[in-house]
Design a protein around this motif. Structure first.
Motif, mmCIF file in Angstrom:
data_model
loop_
_atom_site.group_PDB
_atom_site.id
_atom_site.type_symbol
_atom_site.label_atom_id
_atom_site.label_comp_id
_atom_site.label_asym_id
_atom_site.label_seq_id
_atom_site.Cartn_x
_atom_site.Cartn_y
_atom_site.Cartn_z
ATOM 1 N N THR A 1 0.852 -1.185 0.000
ATOM 2 C CA THR A 1 0.000 0.000 0.000
ATOM 3 C C THR A 1 0.887 1.233 0.000
ATOM 4 O O THR A 1 2.087 1.142 0.265
ATOM 5 N N ARG A 2 0.278 2.364 -0.262
ATOM 6 C CA ARG A 2 1.034 3.614 -0.161
ATOM 7 C C ARG A 2 1.121 3.988 1.315
ATOM 8 O O ARG A 2 0.122 4.110 1.997
ATOM 9 N N GLY B 1 5.358 11.283 -3.295
ATOM 10 C CA GLY B 1 4.500 11.766 -2.211
ATOM 11 C C GLY B 1 4.117 13.227 -2.368
ATOM 12 O O GLY B 1 3.048 13.654 -1.938
ATOM 13 N N LYS C 1 -1.203 11.046 -1.452
ATOM 14 C CA LYS C 1 -2.194 10.006 -1.169
ATOM 15 C C LYS C 1 -3.581 10.632 -1.020
ATOM 16 O O LYS C 1 -3.745 11.636 -0.341
#
Length: 99
Positions: A11-12, A46, A51
């Protein structure tokens, strides 16, 4: 003849912090031992694509491609090899931590 992209952390996570790798890639590598697993290190994603956001922000990202790793005979060896490749790629340019 196809390319499959997997994110080893599953996952991030927190931007610009490497999380623990999951072992799903080891299961695939064991089943297809002649297919190299090519580690890719992404830096700046990022900031560029935070996200939960759908639209990229205009920041530069770095993409570093490592050496392909084939099934060495054990899950532990493969995971250590991949983690070592990623660590080497991240250290290659001395990226600063994002604030």
């Amino acid at each position: 003849g196809e390319i499959l992209i997997l994110y080893p952390e599953g996952t991030r996570g927190t931007p610009e912090r490497l999380g623990r790798f999951k072992t799903g890639i080891a299961h695939l590598a064991k089943r297809h031992p002649d297919v190299p697993v090519v580690p890719v290190f992404l830096h700046g994603v990022g900031k560029c694509l935070p996200k939960g956001k759908a639209v990229p922000v205009p920041f530069l990202c770095d993409v570093l491609v490592g050496n392909g790793v084939t099934w060495p005979g054990s899950r532990t060896e493969l995971m250590c090899g991949l983690e070592g490749e990623i660590a080497g790629l991240s250290a290659e340019r001395g990226f600063p931590a994002w604030a």
